[in-house]
Design an enzyme around this catalytic site. Structure first.
Site, short mmCIF file in Angstrom:
data_model
loop_
_atom_site.label_atom_id
_atom_site.label_comp_id
_atom_site.label_asym_id
_atom_site.label_seq_id
_atom_site.Cartn_x
_atom_site.Cartn_y
_atom_site.Cartn_z
N PHE A 147 31.54 -81.94 50.87
CA PHE A 147 31.90 -83.33 50.62
C PHE A 147 33.41 -83.39 50.48
CE2 PHE A 147 33.04 -87.05 48.19
CZ PHE A 147 32.35 -88.04 48.88
N ASP A 232 40.06 -77.54 48.99
CA ASP A 232 39.88 -78.90 48.50
C ASP A 232 39.50 -78.82 47.02
OD1 ASP A 232 38.98 -81.39 47.74
OD2 ASP A 232 37.89 -81.80 49.59
N LYS A 261 41.84 -87.33 42.29
CA LYS A 261 41.04 -87.69 41.12
C LYS A 261 41.81 -87.56 39.82
CE LYS A 261 36.54 -87.08 43.30
NZ LYS A 261 36.32 -88.52 43.56
#
Length: 406
Positions: A147, A232, A261
């Site tokens: 993801f 990531d 984030k």
């Protein structure tokens, strides 16, 4: 006399969303109005312990005083110039973020998906200009069940059909191999490979942690085969796993990091590509950009986030309380939990399907005053703010035990 306006209830507000909001989310039936630290409050005044933390965007809790203060101070001075001009907050942000990660250069962006898209572009340009891959033939190797976001290019290499269905045609240039399989990765890399892009821990897949040595193996393989290792760390980074970065558990430094984030402190969207100088150095004026990327407000908040991480306090809290979380989940195995994976304050918990789906467990926990998010099937994720106390963690674990009937 005019009658006072009626306070709108959660049910009122949920109904009001239905005809005007795109239905791309299926939220739990709670309407949050206020929050502080590890707790949120709905419009009726009910309090809930937040065990999701905005998918790690709220690593430092809701409205952390240092981050709110940084935002307030910057709001009174300057919020946006665009990168058409310099501003006085960007250099410090970039310098301190590069130093925190052990890399050289920073490309500031806004969202995690933008960081991934930017990383892909940089890797391809590096492949053509530095590695010598023929034009338009660069490939990037990724892992199944990944993801990295939901833009058109990113879902092109997703294996989640919910994210892909109906959005083709897809962007070429990606090869998908099983996660945690070095032999398959080795076989997929060839002279056209610009990079290997992986999550050190696969969050949306259910907090899937690779075998010891996998990340080190990816680092050795990419170095030997002359391609980039892109990690990531948008969900796994910035203290979540008990280290600043999840790759640090194996002493690995990738060529490129993707961050987001928590970098915005739960206040503004902030993301970044952080890389070696020879990698990010392939960009020149006009080759990439963002109106809001690196804006003064984002840089001020991002610098305050880096300052919190420079102390090591939050990494240590995640490591220590991660042990408490593991012990608590161990005690629920066989009592509604069939297994779990955890690192730091992050866990994927597999619930016995006979007890309920992940969604059903989330709804039951909501009734107990605890917020979680399900993922595939009967798996739920636990990712509280790193400011959570041992007592609050115990509250969440007891609630989980109760709803499981264990």
């Amino acid at each position: 006399m005019t009658a006072p306006a009626r306070t709108r209830t959660s049910a009122d507000l949920i109904r009001a969303e239905e005809p005007v909001l795109a239905h791309n989310y299926h939220p739990l039936p709670v309407v949050v109005a206020r929050a502080q630290g590890t707790w949120v409050e709905d419009v009726e005044g009910r309090r809930y312990l937040d065990m999701l933390a905005g998918y790690s965007a709220l690593n430092f809790g809701h409205r952390h005083p240092a981050l709110v203060e940084a935002a307030h101070q910057q709001l009174d001075r300057l919020t946006l110039t665009s990168r058409a001009f310099h501003h006085d907050r960007l250099a410090e942000f970039a310098q301190r973020l590069a130093a925190l990660t052990g890399l050289d250069m920073v490309l500031p962006m806004n969202t995690g998906a933008e960081a991934v898209e930017s990383g892909i572009k940089v890797a391809r340009k590096w492949a053509y200009e530095v590695k010598g891959v023929p034009a338009d033939r660069a490939t990037i190797v990724v892992a199944a069940e990944n993801f990295h976001g939901r833009t058109t290019t990113i879902v092109s290499f997703s294996t989640d059909e919910t994210a892909r269905a109906g959005f083709g045609p897809f962007t070429p240039g990606f090869r998908i191999v099983p996660y945690n399989d070095l032999a398959a990765l080795e076989a997929a890399v060839d002279e056209t490979t610009a990079a290997v892009l992986i999550e050190p821990i696969q969050g949306e897949a259910g907090v899937v942690i690779p075998d010891d040595g996998y990340l080190a193996g990816v680092r050795e393989l990419t170095r030997r085969r002359g391609c980039l290792f892109i990690a990531d760390e948008i969900q796994s980074g910035l203290g979540r796993t008990g280290r600043t970065l999840a790759v640090e558990h194996e002493g690995v430094v990738p060529d490129m990091l993707l961050l987001g984030k928590a970098l915005g402190g739960g206040i503004v969207p902030v993301s970044a590509v952080v890389a070696r100088r020879d990698v990010l150095g392939v960009l020149g004026p006009g080759s990439h950009g963002s109106t809001f990327g690196g804006n003064p407000l984002a840089a001020a908040v991002g610098t305050a986030v880096v300052a919190l991480l420079e102390t090591g306090e939050f990494q240590a809290r995640a490591a220590t309380l991660g042990g408490v979380l593991r012990d608590g989940l161990d005690g629920l195995v066989g009592r509604g939990v069939v297994g779990f994976r955890a690192r730091g304050l992050w866990a994927g918990v597999d619930v016995d399907p006979a007890v309920g789906t992940g969604r059903e467990i989330g709804e039951r926990l909501l009734a107990e005053g605890v917020l979680v998010k399900d993922t595939h099937g009967s798996t739920i994720r636990l990712a509280p703010p790193l400011t959570i106390t041992e007592e609050e963690l115990g509250t969440a674990l007891r609630a989980l035990g109760k709803v499981l009937g264990g």
